[in-house]
Structures are given as C-alpha cells and as structure tokens.
Scaffold this motif. Structure first.
Motif, PDB file in Angstrom:
ATOM      1  N   TYR A 108       0.707  -1.154  -0.103  1.00 51.39           N
ATOM      2  CA  TYR A 108       0.155   0.022   0.030  1.00 51.39           C
ATOM      3  C   TYR A 108       0.796   1.169   0.070  1.00 51.39           C
ATOM      4  O   TYR A 108       1.816   1.420   0.906  1.00 51.39           O
ATOM      5  CB  TYR A 108      -0.944   0.012   1.317  1.00 51.39           C
ATOM      6  CG  TYR A 108      -1.781   1.262   1.454  1.00 51.39           C
ATOM      7  CD1 TYR A 108      -2.343   1.614   0.398  1.00 51.39           C
ATOM      8  CD2 TYR A 108      -1.669   1.978   2.665  1.00 51.39           C
ATOM      9  CE1 TYR A 108      -3.162   3.072   0.817  1.00 51.39           C
ATOM     10  CE2 TYR A 108      -2.453   3.035   2.949  1.00 51.39           C
ATOM     11  CZ  TYR A 108      -3.312   3.517   1.890  1.00 51.39           C
ATOM     12  OH  TYR A 108      -3.982   4.615   2.272  1.00 51.39           O
ATOM     13  N   ASN A 110       0.375   5.491  -0.230  1.00 48.39           N
ATOM     14  CA  ASN A 110      -0.558   6.578  -0.325  1.00 48.39           C
ATOM     15  C   ASN A 110       0.087   7.639   1.104  1.00 48.39           C
ATOM     16  O   ASN A 110       0.468   7.182   1.889  1.00 48.39           O
ATOM     17  CB  ASN A 110      -1.939   6.085  -0.007  1.00 48.39           C
ATOM     18  CG  ASN A 110      -3.100   7.070  -0.177  1.00 48.39           C
ATOM     19  OD1 ASN A 110      -2.749   8.460  -0.562  1.00 48.39           O
ATOM     20  ND2 ASN A 110      -4.105   6.945   0.577  1.00 48.39           N
ATOM     21  N   TYR A 190      -2.409  -4.538  -9.317  1.00 45.76           N
ATOM     22  CA  TYR A 190      -2.309  -3.187  -9.196  1.00 45.76           C
ATOM     23  C   TYR A 190      -3.795  -2.374  -9.057  1.00 45.76           C
ATOM     24  O   TYR A 190      -4.407  -2.406 -10.285  1.00 45.76           O
ATOM     25  CB  TYR A 190      -1.344  -2.347 -10.050  1.00 45.76           C
ATOM     26  CG  TYR A 190       0.128  -3.071  -9.771  1.00 45.76           C
ATOM     27  CD1 TYR A 190       0.669  -2.845  -8.788  1.00 45.76           C
ATOM     28  CD2 TYR A 190       0.670  -3.473 -11.203  1.00 45.76           C
ATOM     29  CE1 TYR A 190       2.045  -3.653  -8.541  1.00 45.76           C
ATOM     30  CE2 TYR A 190       1.624  -4.038 -10.921  1.00 45.76           C
ATOM     31  CZ  TYR A 190       2.887  -4.043  -9.783  1.00 45.76           C
ATOM     32  OH  TYR A 190       3.924  -4.522  -9.797  1.00 45.76           O
ATOM     33  N   LEU A 191      -4.083  -2.126  -7.904  1.00 44.24           N
ATOM     34  CA  LEU A 191      -5.472  -1.233  -8.043  1.00 44.24           C
ATOM     35  C   LEU A 191      -4.947   0.285  -7.794  1.00 44.24           C
ATOM     36  O   LEU A 191      -4.314   0.676  -6.489  1.00 44.24           O
ATOM     37  CB  LEU A 191      -6.213  -1.355  -6.951  1.00 44.24           C
ATOM     38  CG  LEU A 191      -6.763  -3.099  -6.906  1.00 44.24           C
ATOM     39  CD1 LEU A 191      -7.916  -3.231  -5.920  1.00 44.24           C
ATOM     40  CD2 LEU A 191      -7.427  -3.156  -8.309  1.00 44.24           C
ATOM     41  N   TYR A 193      -5.465   4.742  -7.832  1.00 43.57           N
ATOM     42  CA  TYR A 193      -6.713   5.646  -7.808  1.00 43.57           C
ATOM     43  C   TYR A 193      -6.024   6.805  -7.667  1.00 43.57           C
ATOM     44  O   TYR A 193      -5.168   7.298  -7.415  1.00 43.57           O
ATOM     45  CB  TYR A 193      -7.432   5.216  -6.580  1.00 43.57           C
ATOM     46  CG  TYR A 193      -7.884   3.830  -6.266  1.00 43.57           C
ATOM     47  CD1 TYR A 193      -9.189   3.833  -6.754  1.00 43.57           C
ATOM     48  CD2 TYR A 193      -7.301   2.699  -5.786  1.00 43.57           C
ATOM     49  CE1 TYR A 193      -9.936   2.660  -6.882  1.00 43.57           C
ATOM     50  CE2 TYR A 193      -8.247   1.448  -5.933  1.00 43.57           C
ATOM     51  CZ  TYR A 193      -9.399   1.461  -6.363  1.00 43.57           C
ATOM     52  OH  TYR A 193      -9.899   0.249  -6.227  1.00 43.57           O
ATOM     53  N   TRP A 198     -10.286   7.098  -4.730  1.00 42.36           N
ATOM     54  CA  TRP A 198      -9.845   6.385  -3.305  1.00 42.36           C
ATOM     55  C   TRP A 198     -10.565   6.529  -2.234  1.00 42.36           C
ATOM     56  O   TRP A 198     -10.957   5.679  -1.459  1.00 42.36           O
ATOM     57  CB  TRP A 198      -8.289   6.697  -3.061  1.00 42.36           C
ATOM     58  CG  TRP A 198      -7.594   5.823  -2.085  1.00 42.36           C
ATOM     59  CD1 TRP A 198      -7.476   6.433  -0.693  1.00 42.36           C
ATOM     60  CD2 TRP A 198      -7.630   4.535  -1.819  1.00 42.36           C
ATOM     61  NE1 TRP A 198      -7.080   5.477   0.114  1.00 42.36           N
ATOM     62  CE2 TRP A 198      -6.951   4.266  -0.395  1.00 42.36           C
ATOM     63  CE3 TRP A 198      -7.645   3.442  -2.872  1.00 42.36           C
ATOM     64  CZ2 TRP A 198      -6.731   2.825  -0.050  1.00 42.36           C
ATOM     65  CZ3 TRP A 198      -7.243   2.224  -2.171  1.00 42.36           C
ATOM     66  CH2 TRP A 198      -6.832   1.739  -0.856  1.00 42.36           C
ATOM     67  N   ILE A 207     -12.353  -3.638   2.429  1.00 40.43           N
ATOM     68  CA  ILE A 207     -11.403  -4.547   1.517  1.00 40.43           C
ATOM     69  C   ILE A 207     -10.784  -5.874   2.353  1.00 40.43           C
ATOM     70  O   ILE A 207      -9.715  -6.351   1.944  1.00 40.43           O
ATOM     71  CB  ILE A 207     -10.112  -3.398   1.569  1.00 40.43           C
ATOM     72  CG1 ILE A 207      -9.659  -2.991   2.714  1.00 40.43           C
ATOM     73  CG2 ILE A 207     -10.870  -2.040   0.712  1.00 40.43           C
ATOM     74  CD1 ILE A 207      -8.547  -2.013   2.687  1.00 40.43           C
ATOM     75  N   PHE A 218      -2.233  -1.518  -3.604  1.00 42.88           N
ATOM     76  CA  PHE A 218      -3.082  -0.290  -3.699  1.00 42.88           C
ATOM     77  C   PHE A 218      -1.993   0.855  -3.774  1.00 42.88           C
ATOM     78  O   PHE A 218      -1.146   1.065  -2.983  1.00 42.88           O
ATOM     79  CB  PHE A 218      -3.951  -0.119  -2.325  1.00 42.88           C
ATOM     80  CG  PHE A 218      -4.762  -1.224  -2.185  1.00 42.88           C
ATOM     81  CD1 PHE A 218      -6.090  -1.382  -2.658  1.00 42.88           C
ATOM     82  CD2 PHE A 218      -4.370  -2.259  -1.005  1.00 42.88           C
ATOM     83  CE1 PHE A 218      -7.161  -2.207  -2.240  1.00 42.88           C
ATOM     84  CE2 PHE A 218      -5.373  -3.252  -0.818  1.00 42.88           C
ATOM     85  CZ  PHE A 218      -6.710  -3.224  -1.356  1.00 42.88           C
ATOM     86  N   VAL A 220      -2.061   4.941  -4.677  1.00 39.75           N
ATOM     87  CA  VAL A 220      -2.858   6.161  -4.702  1.00 39.75           C
ATOM     88  C   VAL A 220      -2.115   7.482  -5.148  1.00 39.75           C
ATOM     89  O   VAL A 220      -1.038   7.750  -4.333  1.00 39.75           O
ATOM     90  CB  VAL A 220      -3.590   6.438  -3.337  1.00 39.75           C
ATOM     91  CG1 VAL A 220      -4.599   7.461  -3.287  1.00 39.75           C
ATOM     92  CG2 VAL A 220      -4.410   5.010  -2.965  1.00 39.75           C
TER      93      VAL A 220
END
Length: 695
Positions: A108, A110, A190-191, A193, A198, A207, A218, A220
């Motif tokens: 993750y 972000n 890969y997600l 946003y 997001w 999730i 994730f 972002v």
C-alpha cells in the motif's frame, strides 16, 4: 406558478394517492415538456414522489437535475439528508476499518488521508456510483464498465485504475494469477486511484477480502505510483485499463517509468564495463588478502537454498568481507537484469556467488574480471549437461555438494576450479539450548526421524493417475510397486542403482506376466522408484521396524506421517527449521539418518551441532553421492547401521549405554564444529580461490 401547472401537479398527486405511480411518473415527464421554464419545480415534486414510493434511484437523478438547473441549496441539502446522512455512520465505519487494515499492509502506497468530508458517496448499484464533490457542490456519476475481466488470463500482471466495484476486482483476481505458484510466488494486481476515487472506494468497499488475497497492491496518487514502480524488483503490468488512466489525467502511465529504468540500466552497464576494465589484478589482490567484496544472488522461491545463501553471506561477513544480497522481498517482486546491474554498480563485487546457477545463464554483460562461484546442490539438467563445462570461463569456480557421485566426475568440470563442498549447517542456529520444561516435554524422545514420509499410497496414486486409459497396465504397475515396497519393508533388499531397478522390473513382469515393457517405459518407471518411491518407502520401513520392536518413545517429524493412521501415535507434524528443529534434535537420544541417496546430508551436521547422537543409515559407497564416511569417522564421530537387525541392535545398545552415547555425541559435535559449519566452508572457499587464481 401557472394555474394549469398547479392543476397537472395536483393530478399527478391524485394518481399517486390512487396507486397509479407509473402513470403519475409519465404525467410528470409530460408536464416537464409542456412547462420547460418550471422544470426545477416539476423535477423536485417528481423526485419527492418517486422517493416516497421506493423509486430511490429515479428520484435521485431527478433531484440532481433539479439542483443542476437551479443550484438551489435547499435541494442540495435535501439530497444530502435523504441519501448521504442515513448511510454516513456505516460509511465512516467502513473507512476507519479499511484504514486500520492498511496500517500494516505491505502493498500500500499513499499519503495519509484523514479528511473525507469533501467526497460523499450517495448511491451505488450494479450500474452506477453517484457521489458529491462537496467543495465544488457537484454531483458525479461513475458508470460501471462491462467486461473488465474479459481477456484477462493466468500469468499476467493486471492494473485496474479507479475501479470502484468489488465484484469486478474479485472477478479479475479469479481470472488472473500464476497457474501453479511455488511457495508465496504470485503476480500482483495493481489497484491505482486518484485521491477522489480512493476516498470513495474506502467508504463503500470493505477491503478485507482483498487484503486476505495478499496479491493486491493499492497505489494512490501520481507521485506514489511513480515511487512504487521505481522501487527495486517491481513487476510492470502486462494488461491494464489505460483508457481510464488517460481520461483521468492524474495517474501516470507506467510505460514512462519503464523507459526511464531502461535508460538507467544502459547507463549502469556502461559504467560497469568501464569500471572493471583492467581490474583483474586488483580483484585477485582482494581475494588473496581474504577481504573480497561479494554479491550473493538467490531467490525466495528456491526453498532452502535461500537460507544456505543467507548463511554463506553471514559467515563471509564474520570473516570481514563486504557483502550484499539480492533476493525478492516478497512473492510479488522479481529479480531482473536492471536490479542485478544496479547492485553490481553499487557494490562493485570481486565475487558473485550463486547456488545452482552459472555465469552463462545470467546477463552477458557480467564482466569477465569478476570471479563467479557456483555451489551445485541439485540434480538440474544443465548442471548434469556435459556441454556446461565448456561454457565456463577461467574465472568460474565450482563448489561441489556431490563429493562422491561418479556422475559429476563424468561431466568434465575442471578439477582445478572445483572444490568439495557438501552442504553444511549454521553453528549459530544449530547448537545446544537451555530448554524450558514445556519444551522438554514436547520434544524429548528415545528416537526421532525428521523427514517427509509415509504417504506411500499418495505417491503411488499420483503415478497411477497417468494410466487411467489403460486399466490392465495400471494394475500391473500398481502390483509391482506395492510388491517392491513390501520387499523393502521386510528387509529383503533395497535397490540403489538404476541398473538394479531396471533388472528388477524386467524380471518381475517376465515372471508374473510374461510380457515386456519398452525401454522408455522401464526407464521412466525406474526413475520414479529411484528418486521418489525409494526414499519414502525406506523411511516407512525404518519406522515400522522400530514400532514392531516395541520402541514406543519414537517421534516422527515432518509432513506425510499424519496421513497414515498407523503412525498417529508417533507423528508430530512438520518440524520448523532453525532453533525449534535444533531443540528437537538435542532432546532426542538417537537421531536417525534416513537419506538413501547421500548419507552426508545437512541433517547430520544439524544433529551433531545440536549435541545429538547421530546414527546414519548405510548406503553402499559406490552409490553414495555424499558419503559421510569421507567426512566423519564411522564408529568415533557417528554410528552407521546396515540393515533392519543392525538398526535394532544398535538402537538397543546405545539407549542402554548412555555414557558411551553421550561421549560419541560430543565427539561428533566437535568434529562438525571443526569442518561442517558455514564459517569453515567459507574459509575453505577463500583459501581455495586464493590458491587457484592466476595473475
């Protein structure tokens, strides 16, 4: 308001009261066409009516239209009150739960987001997600795309941009991934946003399921995407919905990053080539001084080989060498040429060390001045290929685990650049420990075996599955295999060579079936017996001999034993390598060796270093690929048993002669400390290279 308009609106309400909702809605639409200047009022009343009668989505769309025409704050807050506030607590709860889940999630990236008050989801169904940008007081509709998972197949790296439907993501997960993953090896999804998407996602999607999948990444925001794809060993997507990326304009296309990395790779290669020119003498001096820089290369997908590499590196550090390790941080990353070049450029190694892999398999740009050391440990085709020695340079050196295997001698590796190197053990892990009362109770035993075994039925069944179309042949092979197993268990014999096994198969089918198998079939069946069945049936035979002789304080550690009811009372499950295994070994009066291919297995040194009395099984010297008798003194450092009766006699003797058993265990430990540790092996390697290198 026009009297005629009031009349039609009242008529609409009368229809509603009479239960004619659809007719009322149709009338409302006609009123809008007739009185376009009053659309705000009509849409507002129509929306209220639809909402009252369970047509929430239609109502929302009409109320949004009314607001967009008028920009009336009352309508805006009416929508908020009807669609957001009833779900606000639930969405805040989901957001906080998701945030907690991501706190310790490794995949993750972000910047921290606490303020979610400007992005307000008000509707989601299978077709649309409708939300409010509170700062702009705008309503946005995201339409669900159809067929996102179409065309996604196994062994692809997927990127999904601003995907807000959980079921779509899960369908893509189902369609993708590695067909036959090894250990934790996987391909990521890969997600990615932008900030607004997001915040929406975090409020409407729990999730938990995605976190549990373990291969969702994730990302972002543009900056975090850039940073992530510039990290070492990251896999680039092979398939993505780039149209969304381009439309949104806030998320970076990863092709740009890939091109930047290619530029960096070419730059590193050029600098590496320039640096190593005329460095041969300097590298030789570093090695002769015993202080070379060493780059260790391994993979987390190589089972125990990664730990062997780790222990070699640790010992070289203790010897004062500068080292660095290349290994994937997790199952979603991969080593590539770019990373190897980067590490070579940073460390500027004198030696590159790898287990089971040669210089010629790697990049052609590896400078010829670098010394490459390959520790061969497995029966891999290219290791046993007679063409391989011709591909080695005069600065390629071999550490040979198979110290007494004649097949290795036949291949033609240069003896001047090959040193004996049976797999050793880590003296910092395998050593006597002070045990707790609970550990003593759990681990103490008269006899133990640490190995996978006993699932003979499963092993044979996996082979017989290939004969489903030929029932008669299946029956013959099944009977042959079980009869062979019975011969081993009854201690009549065990066959150690291909020729012996081939002869047994031919004689068996000739005597009982009066038929002949073709040579390819006999070869394949013989290979199965030699490399798969033999080891397992021999281990089961040893356990049976001990149990039948009345040795009840027996512990069988490893997978497989639990599957057979016969061993339920003795099966302990897997023994975790490392400190726990060492405690198990030191808590046992007699640790039994059980490797019929090579007696000098790492388990022997792990047992001895732990302080255990080790009794090795016998393998004829001419077929023992790692002969323990070439390393330790039989009868002084360890004991070897030859057959069933010899095993039972020696187990009985050493269980009843504690002092003699402990004295031999200590002799074995001292002998192992002297020669069979990673520190000793790495000292031998440095000395070997020092004496073998030529200016």
């Amino acid at each position: 308001m026009d009297n005629l308009l009031i009349h039609y609106l009242n008529k609409m309400l009368e229809m509603e009261e009479g239960g004619y909702i659809n007719e009322a809605i149709i009338l409302a639409d006609k009123i809008c066409e007739t009185f376009p200047e009053d659309r705000t009022t009509i849409l507002l009343e129509k929306g209220k009516m639809e909402f009252r009668n369970g047509h929430e989505k239609k109502a929302l769309i009409d109320l949004i239209k009314a607001y967009e025409i008028s920009k009336n704050d009352e309508i805006f807050h009416l929508i908020l009150e009807a669609y957001y506030l009833p779900n606000k607590l639930k969405m805040n709860t989901i957001f906080l739960k998701n945030k907690e889940l991501l706190n310790n999630y490794p995949h993750y990236r972000n910047e921290d987001i606490d303020n979610i008050s400007d992005i307000l989801p008000i509707w989601q169904d299978d077709e649309d997600l409708i939300w409010i940008d509170y700062n702009e007081k705008n309503f946005i509709v995201n339409r669900r795309k159809i067929g996102v998972s179409k065309g996604i197949s196994k062994n692809e790296v997927i990127l999904l941009a601003n995907q807000l439907w959980l079921d779509v993501i899960l369908e893509c997960v189902k369609c993708s991934g590695i067909e036959s993953p090894f250990l934790d090896e996987e391909y990521p999804i890969y997600l990615v946003y932008d900030r607004k998407s997001w915040i929406l996602f975090m409020q409407i999607v729990d999730i938990t399921a995605l976190i549990n999948i373990g291969r969702i990444v994730f990302l972002v925001g543009q900056q975090k995407i850039i940073e992530y794809f510039n990290e070492d060993m990251v896999l680039f997507p092979t398939k993505s919905n780039y149209d969304t990326l381009e439309k949104d304009g806030e998320l970076l296309i990863t092709d740009t990053i890939f091109n930047n990395q290619l530029i960096e790779y070419n730059k590193n290669i050029k600098e590496i080539v320039n640096y190593y020119q005329n460095k041969k003498d300097e590298i030789n001096e570093h090695i002769k001084a015993g202080k070379p820089r060493i780059l260790f290369c391994t993979s987390r997908f190589t089972t125990i080989l990664q730990y062997h590499t780790r222990d070699c590196m640790s010992s070289m550090k203790e010897l004062g060498c500068e080292t660095r390790l290349i290994i994937e941080p997790d199952g979603l990353h991969r080593i590539n040429n770019n990373i190897l070049a980067k590490y070579v450029m940073q460390l500027k190694p004198d030696i590159i060390f790898s287990i089971d892999h040669f210089r010629f398999e790697s990049c052609k740009w590896i400078p010829k001045e670098i010394v490459w050391v390959t520790w061969i440990q497995d029966y891999l085709p290219y290791i046993l290929d007679k063409e391989t020695p011709s591909k080695l340079t005069d600065r390629d050196f071999i550490m040979n685990h198979f110290i007494t295997w004649k097949e290795i001698e036949k291949i033609g590796y240069p003896s001047s650049r090959m040193m004996d190197a049976p797999v050793v053990a880590n003296k910092n892990i395998y050593k006597p420990y002070i045990l707790t009362k609970t550990e003593k109770q759990e681990y103490e035993a008269d006899i133990c075996m640490v190995c996978h075994g006993s699932d003979i039925e499963g092993i044979i069944s996996s082979l017989l599955h290939n004969f489903e179309k030929n029932i008669e042949l299946k029956k013959i092979v099944e009977q042959l295999l079980y009869d062979y197993c019975q011969l081993v268990i009854s201690d009549e014999f065990i066959l150690h060579t291909k020729d012996e096994i081939y002869e047994f198969i031919n004689e068996y089918i000739k005597q009982f079936y009066n038929i002949r198998f073709n040579e390819n079939f006999i070869s394949a069946l013989g290979e199965f017996i030699l490399l798969e069945l033999n080891q397992n049936i021999y281990r089961q035979a040893m356990a049976d001999w001990l149990i039948e002789a009345g040795y009840t304080n027996l512990k069988l550690w490893g997978n497989g034993w639990l599957k057979n009811p016969k061993y339920t009372s003795y099966a302990m499950g897997p023994a975790q390598n490392g400190e726990i295994l060492s405690k198990i070994l030191q808590s046992t009066k007699i640790v039994l060796g059980n490797n019929i291919l090579g007696t000098g297995a790492a388990r022997a040194w792990e047992s001895m270093l732990s302080g255990a009395f080790y009794m090795s099984n016998y393998v004829p010297p001419e077929v023992d690929i790692v002969d323990i008798r070439k390393i330790m003194r039989e009868g002084e450092d360890l004991v070897m048993f030859h057959d069933k009766q010899d095993l039972l006699n020696k187990v009985n003797y050493y269980l009843s002669h504690e002092t003699e058993r402990k004295q031999m265990a200590e002799k074995g430990r001292q002998a192992a400390l002297k020669t069979m540790t990673y520190n000793a092996l790495m000292r031998r390697l440095l000395e070997f290279l020092k004496n073998s290198l030529h200016d």
